[in-house]
Design an enzyme around this catalytic site. Structure first.
Site, mmCIF file in Angstrom:
data_model
loop_
_atom_site.group_PDB
_atom_site.id
_atom_site.type_symbol
_atom_site.label_atom_id
_atom_site.label_comp_id
_atom_site.label_asym_id
_atom_site.label_seq_id
_atom_site.Cartn_x
_atom_site.Cartn_y
_atom_site.Cartn_z
ATOM 1 N N ASP A 1 0.851 -1.177 0.000
ATOM 2 C CA ASP A 1 0.000 0.000 0.000
ATOM 3 C C ASP A 1 0.895 1.239 0.000
ATOM 4 O OD1 ASP A 1 -2.440 1.578 0.452
ATOM 5 O OD2 ASP A 1 -1.680 1.819 2.486
ATOM 6 N N ASP B 1 -0.348 5.141 0.991
ATOM 7 C CA ASP B 1 -0.634 6.100 2.056
ATOM 8 C C ASP B 1 -0.665 5.416 3.410
ATOM 9 O OD1 ASP B 1 -1.043 8.600 0.583
ATOM 10 O OD2 ASP B 1 -2.754 7.587 -0.306
#
Length: 219
Positions: A14, A16
């Site tokens: 991922d 953020d």
């Protein structure tokens, strides 16, 4: 108690909250939207992390037409892409990505390609060559589609991949894909990741002779 190591074929990352700390921008944009809508900004932020914006809106305002959510999400995406003030790498992210340079890994993010480029650049981080962004999936996290697609593009079965995530939606997506999940930061703790670490300074990456990757964790 020490955390057992994980041995995998590929890593799915991922962005953020996992590689990039963009909380300042997310808070500015989504708190502003919450005030416009008369919603509790803290509740909005709790829902917003790890999801595509139009799905956050649909969750919080379920009776509103999706066309309006898509339109407002385009406006907020433009704001988020232009606003890079305060974006920094998560501790350990530069060394972590450097260690993965020649190992199978992919970025799997709910952000658009433009937003991902803007934030990774602002944080001074290398963009992985393989990436799955919002435009590449029909269903956002917590649906596992993005992680399953990332695994397929890297050429490895889901059960031989590991997910690095910080949000509840992302952790749920990784687990639904049948992958162990390394949870990053305090936000991840309450969502049941396979392994929990404060940041990327607590993980060590070792490429093995058979092509697998061993991950060891401090503490």
């Amino acid at each position: 108690m020490s955390t057992p190591p994980l041995t995998v074929r590929a890593l799915l990352l991922d962005m953020d909250g996992t590689l990039v700390n963009s909380d300042a921008v997310v808070a500015r944009v989504w708190r502003g939207w919450a005030v416009e809508q008369g919603l509790d900004p803290d509740e909005v932020l709790r829902v917003a992390h790890g999801r595509q914006g139009h799905l956050t809106m649909a969750t919080l305002l379920p009776h509103r037409p999706m066309e309006q959510n898509y339109a407002e999400n385009r406006r907020l995406l433009a704001m988020e892409t232009a606003d890079t003030e305060g974006i920094v790498p998560v501790p350990g992210a530069p060394a972590f990505l450097a260690a993965l340079q020649d190992l199978p890994h992919a970025l799997v993010t709910s952000a658009t390609s433009a937003l991902a480029e803007a934030r990774m650049t602002a944080a001074g981080l290398r963009m992985p060559a393989v990436r799955v962004t919002a435009a590449d999936v029909s269903a956002s996290k917590p649906d596992p589609e993005g992680f399953l697609k990332g695994a397929a593009e890297l050429g490895h079965p889901p059960e031989e991949c590991v997910v690095f995530e910080d949000s509840g939606a992302g952790i749920a997506a990784g687990l639904a894909a049948g992958m162990p999940v390394v949870g990053i930061g305090t936000r991840a703790r309450e969502h049941g990741p396979t392994v929990q670490i404060p940041d990327l300074e607590q993980v060590r990456v070792t490429g093995l002779p058979d092509g697998r990757v061993r991950l060891t964790f401090d503490g």
